[in-house]
Design an enzyme around this catalytic site. Structure first.
Site, PDB file in Angstrom:
ATOM      1  N   GLY A  10     -34.380  31.003 -59.548  1.00  0.00           N
ATOM      2  CA  GLY A  10     -34.726  30.659 -58.900  1.00  0.00           C
ATOM      3  C   GLY A  10     -36.310  30.952 -58.378  1.00  0.00           C
ATOM      4  N   GLN A  11     -36.514  30.383 -57.605  1.00  0.00           N
ATOM      5  CA  GLN A  11     -37.810  30.666 -57.066  1.00  0.00           C
ATOM      6  C   GLN A  11     -38.276  31.628 -56.432  1.00  0.00           C
ATOM      7  OE1 GLN A  11     -40.801  27.106 -56.073  1.00  0.00           O
ATOM      8  NE2 GLN A  11     -39.681  25.972 -56.185  1.00  0.00           N
ATOM      9  N   LEU A  12     -37.155  31.479 -54.670  1.00  0.00           N
ATOM     10  CA  LEU A  12     -36.756  32.916 -54.063  1.00  0.00           C
ATOM     11  C   LEU A  12     -35.818  33.378 -54.395  1.00  0.00           C
ATOM     12  CD1 LEU A  12     -36.643  32.691 -50.916  1.00  0.00           C
ATOM     13  CD2 LEU A  12     -34.911  31.675 -50.834  1.00  0.00           C
ATOM     14  N   TYR A  62     -28.637  23.114 -55.407  1.00  0.00           N
ATOM     15  CA  TYR A  62     -28.964  22.027 -56.746  1.00  0.00           C
ATOM     16  C   TYR A  62     -30.718  21.273 -55.982  1.00  0.00           C
ATOM     17  CZ  TYR A  62     -29.338  17.739 -59.777  1.00  0.00           C
ATOM     18  OH  TYR A  62     -28.851  16.505 -60.311  1.00  0.00           O
ATOM     19  N   THR A 102     -33.057  23.609 -45.590  1.00  0.00           N
ATOM     20  CA  THR A 102     -34.095  22.458 -45.741  1.00  0.00           C
ATOM     21  C   THR A 102     -34.654  21.680 -44.996  1.00  0.00           C
ATOM     22  OG1 THR A 102     -35.291  20.685 -46.914  1.00  0.00           O
ATOM     23  CG2 THR A 102     -31.809  20.951 -46.959  1.00  0.00           C
ATOM     24  N   ASP A 103     -35.686  21.623 -44.622  1.00  0.00           N
ATOM     25  CA  ASP A 103     -36.184  20.350 -43.720  1.00  0.00           C
ATOM     26  C   ASP A 103     -36.291  19.224 -43.799  1.00  0.00           C
ATOM     27  OD1 ASP A 103     -37.660  20.091 -46.309  1.00  0.00           O
ATOM     28  OD2 ASP A 103     -39.615  19.371 -45.636  1.00  0.00           O
ATOM     29  N   TYR A 126     -29.785  14.706 -51.455  1.00  0.00           N
ATOM     30  CA  TYR A 126     -29.541  16.228 -51.581  1.00  0.00           C
ATOM     31  C   TYR A 126     -29.772  16.735 -49.639  1.00  0.00           C
ATOM     32  CZ  TYR A 126     -33.105  20.594 -51.435  1.00  0.00           C
ATOM     33  OH  TYR A 126     -32.951  21.948 -50.883  1.00  0.00           O
ATOM     34  N   LYS A 130     -27.043  19.167 -48.479  1.00  0.00           N
ATOM     35  CA  LYS A 130     -27.498  20.279 -48.132  1.00  0.00           C
ATOM     36  C   LYS A 130     -26.900  20.401 -46.658  1.00  0.00           C
ATOM     37  CE  LYS A 130     -30.297  23.175 -49.221  1.00  0.00           C
ATOM     38  NZ  LYS A 130     -29.650  24.314 -49.879  1.00  0.00           N
ATOM     39  N   TRP A 151     -40.536  22.698 -48.136  1.00  0.00           N
ATOM     40  CA  TRP A 151     -42.447  22.889 -49.288  1.00  0.00           C
ATOM     41  C   TRP A 151     -42.103  24.157 -49.836  1.00  0.00           C
ATOM     42  CZ3 TRP A 151     -47.395  19.351 -47.416  1.00  0.00           C
ATOM     43  CH2 TRP A 151     -46.484  18.541 -46.793  1.00  0.00           C
TER      44      TRP A 151
HETATM   45  N1  LIG Z   1     -37.873  24.375 -53.017  1.00  0.00           N
HETATM   46  C1  LIG Z   1     -38.377  23.189 -51.834  1.00  0.00           C
HETATM   47  O1  LIG Z   1     -39.276  23.154 -52.120  1.00  0.00           O
HETATM   48  C2  LIG Z   1     -37.365  24.446 -51.011  1.00  0.00           C
HETATM   49  C3  LIG Z   1     -37.517  23.264 -49.617  1.00  0.00           C
HETATM   50  C4  LIG Z   1     -36.707  23.633 -48.655  1.00  0.00           C
HETATM   51  C5  LIG Z   1     -35.691  24.595 -49.119  1.00  0.00           C
HETATM   52  N2  LIG Z   1     -35.350  24.951 -50.221  1.00  0.00           N
HETATM   53  C6  LIG Z   1     -33.831  25.719 -50.320  1.00  0.00           C
HETATM   54  O2  LIG Z   1     -34.273  26.709 -50.764  1.00  0.00           O
HETATM   55  C7  LIG Z   1     -33.398  27.238 -51.735  1.00  0.00           C
HETATM   56  C8  LIG Z   1     -33.833  28.024 -52.867  1.00  0.00           C
HETATM   57  O3  LIG Z   1     -34.663  27.495 -53.597  1.00  0.00           O
HETATM   58  P1  LIG Z   1     -35.872  27.326 -54.725  1.00  0.00           P
HETATM   59  O4  LIG Z   1     -36.904  26.743 -54.973  1.00  0.00           O
HETATM   60  O5  LIG Z   1     -36.207  28.890 -55.272  1.00  0.00           O
HETATM   61  O6  LIG Z   1     -34.749  26.580 -55.857  1.00  0.00           O
HETATM   62  P2  LIG Z   1     -34.737  26.350 -57.771  1.00  0.00           P
HETATM   63  O7  LIG Z   1     -36.008  27.664 -57.749  1.00  0.00           O
HETATM   64  O8  LIG Z   1     -34.012  25.852 -58.208  1.00  0.00           O
HETATM   65  O9  LIG Z   1     -33.132  27.542 -57.714  1.00  0.00           O
HETATM   66  C9  LIG Z   1     -32.358  27.968 -57.275  1.00  0.00           C
HETATM   67  C10 LIG Z   1     -31.006  28.389 -58.605  1.00  0.00           C
HETATM   68  O10 LIG Z   1     -30.009  27.856 -57.865  1.00  0.00           O
HETATM   69  C11 LIG Z   1     -29.308  28.108 -59.426  1.00  0.00           C
HETATM   70  N3  LIG Z   1     -28.485  26.982 -58.990  1.00  0.00           N
HETATM   71  C12 LIG Z   1     -27.479  25.780 -59.905  1.00  0.00           C
HETATM   72  N4  LIG Z   1     -26.682  25.372 -59.482  1.00  0.00           N
HETATM   73  C13 LIG Z   1     -26.093  26.876 -59.313  1.00  0.00           C
HETATM   74  C14 LIG Z   1     -23.991  27.248 -59.089  1.00  0.00           C
HETATM   75  N5  LIG Z   1     -23.431  26.309 -59.011  1.00  0.00           N
HETATM   76  N6  LIG Z   1     -23.922  28.753 -59.229  1.00  0.00           N
HETATM   77  C15 LIG Z   1     -25.160  29.355 -59.001  1.00  0.00           C
HETATM   78  N7  LIG Z   1     -25.961  29.384 -58.682  1.00  0.00           N
HETATM   79  C16 LIG Z   1     -26.713  28.057 -59.669  1.00  0.00           C
HETATM   80  C17 LIG Z   1     -30.469  27.519 -60.283  1.00  0.00           C
HETATM   81  O11 LIG Z   1     -29.896  27.298 -61.881  1.00  0.00           O
HETATM   82  P3  LIG Z   1     -30.607  26.535 -63.194  1.00  0.00           P
HETATM   83  O12 LIG Z   1     -32.043  26.513 -62.688  1.00  0.00           O
HETATM   84  O13 LIG Z   1     -29.826  27.195 -64.182  1.00  0.00           O
HETATM   85  O14 LIG Z   1     -29.743  25.263 -61.941  1.00  0.00           O
HETATM   86  C18 LIG Z   1     -31.547  28.092 -59.863  1.00  0.00           C
HETATM   87  O15 LIG Z   1     -31.608  29.148 -60.809  1.00  0.00           O
HETATM   88  C19 LIG Z   1     -32.548  26.162 -51.790  1.00  0.00           C
HETATM   89  O16 LIG Z   1     -31.021  26.283 -51.056  1.00  0.00           O
HETATM   90  C20 LIG Z   1     -33.629  25.528 -51.438  1.00  0.00           C
HETATM   91  O17 LIG Z   1     -32.215  23.545 -51.201  1.00  0.00           O
HETATM   92  C21 LIG Z   1     -36.149  25.281 -51.782  1.00  0.00           C
END
Ligand SMILES: NC(=O)c1ccc[n+]([C@@H]2O[C@H](COP(=O)([O-])OP(=O)(O)OC[C@H]3O[C@@H](n4cnc5c(N)ncnc54)[C@H](OP(=O)(O)O)[C@@H]3O)[C@@H](O)[C@H]2O)c1
Length: 291
Positions: A10-12, A62, A102-103, A126, A130, A151
């Protein structure tokens, strides 16, 4: 110290992967679906024990806010039960956890930055799932910290910055909501913070004591202003038109205000946080360099 990064594609997770080689005292192992599913408790236990994992940075989630409204069971499995599986597995090896939240645990009715001590009140599936994931860490005795962020964007994956760059190059104008206020976070900055927390004093930094933290970039903006600055930095001639949330219906409700107060993480971990505009400039430079 052996560190497992879950959800590493994922992104992080991808940003951590890119930076990890700079941290010689951390031996990082990167895993994502389908190889390591945090919802599979047995496989997770075996992996953490057999690989002698000391710390997990949980980047798995998710993260589709709208789809979560349609698929609450899957969101619950990954965002809540998956985290509980990690806690259970780490308890067995006296391991530590950095978990990302998350926020969206807040309802957005504030008008000043949210502190860790403010009451939560998620407005959608969501945020609810979380929050359940946070409690899985906070209610147990393992040494774990939860970092809430907002964000998030990166050169990796799909996010607002990449969508705006794509649409900006295709369209003469784009409508963007101007009444939701928050702070963007460059995933690279958060990745660095997670790795610094682990590297600076071993994992002794991670204890039950401080448990909950807020992290975003510095500054405050709206999605409209964020989009306008993306166009400005990229020299894209696309007009950004401000609209209200009520004119942009989505499946899930969003908090109208989700600025996070970051004083605690800055003081406990001596973290220096860049302003969102500076980090955005760095991210766009990198995206342009790679394309
Ligand atoms: N994106 C935002 O704006 C945002 C904001 C605030 C907080 N956050 C939090 O920050 C964290 C990182 O976010 P991100 O944007 O990097 O998320 P992301 O890009 O969606 O990456 C999440 C990764 O987790 C994988 N994943 C999903 N289900 C899984 C499972 N059961 N076991 C193992 N891996 C699994 C996904 O695979 P698939 O792609 O194949 O599903 C994806 O590679 C998350 O906890 C998110 O809730 C995100």
């Amino acid at each position: 110290m052996k560190v497992l990064i879950t959800g590493s594609n994922g992104q992080l997770g991808s940003e951590i992967k890119e930076l990890a080689f700079e941290y010689e005292n951390l031996e990082c192992v990167f895993k994502d679906l389908p190889e390591l599913d945090i919802c599979d408790a047995e496989v997770l236990n075996t992996f953490i024990i057999d690989q002698h994992i000391n710390v997990v940075i949980n980047c798995a989630g998710y993260t589709s806010v709208d789809k979560a409204e349609e698929n609450p069971e899957i969101a619950e499995q990954v965002n809540a039960e998956g985290v509980l599986n990690l806690v259970n597995a780490l308890e067995k090896v006296d391991g530590k956890l950095i978990h990302i939240s998350t926020d969206y645990v807040f309802d957005g009715n504030h008008s000043q930055p949210y502190k860790e001590s403010d009451p939560v009140s998620p407005v959608g599936v969501y945020g609810e799932t979380k929050r359940a994931g946070e409690l899985a860490v906070l209610n147990r005795s393992i040494d774990g910290i939860v970092i809430r962020t907002s964000w998030l964007y990166s050169g990796y994956g799909n996010n607002f910055v990449k969508t705006m760059l794509r649409l900006g190059n295709d369209k003469e104008s784009i409508q963007v909501v101007s009444d939701q206020i928050g702070t963007p976070t460059y995933a690279k900055d958060l990745a660095k913070t997670c790795l610094n927390i682990l590297s600076d004093s071993g994992s002794t930094n991670i204890s039950k004591k401080g448990s909950l933290y807020h992290y975003s970039n510095e500054g405050v903006t709206s999605w409209y202003d964020f989009a306008s600055v993306i166009m400005e930095i990229s020299n894209i001639d696309c007009k950004i038109i401000p609209i209200e949330t009520k004119d942009y219906p989505t499946q899930a409700r969003r908090p109208m205000y989700s600025v996070l107060d970051k004083s605690k993480i800055k003081s406990d971990f001596k973290v220096t946080i860049p302003h969102w505009r500076d980090s955005l400039t760095n991210c766009i430079k990198k995206i342009n360099h790679n394309t």
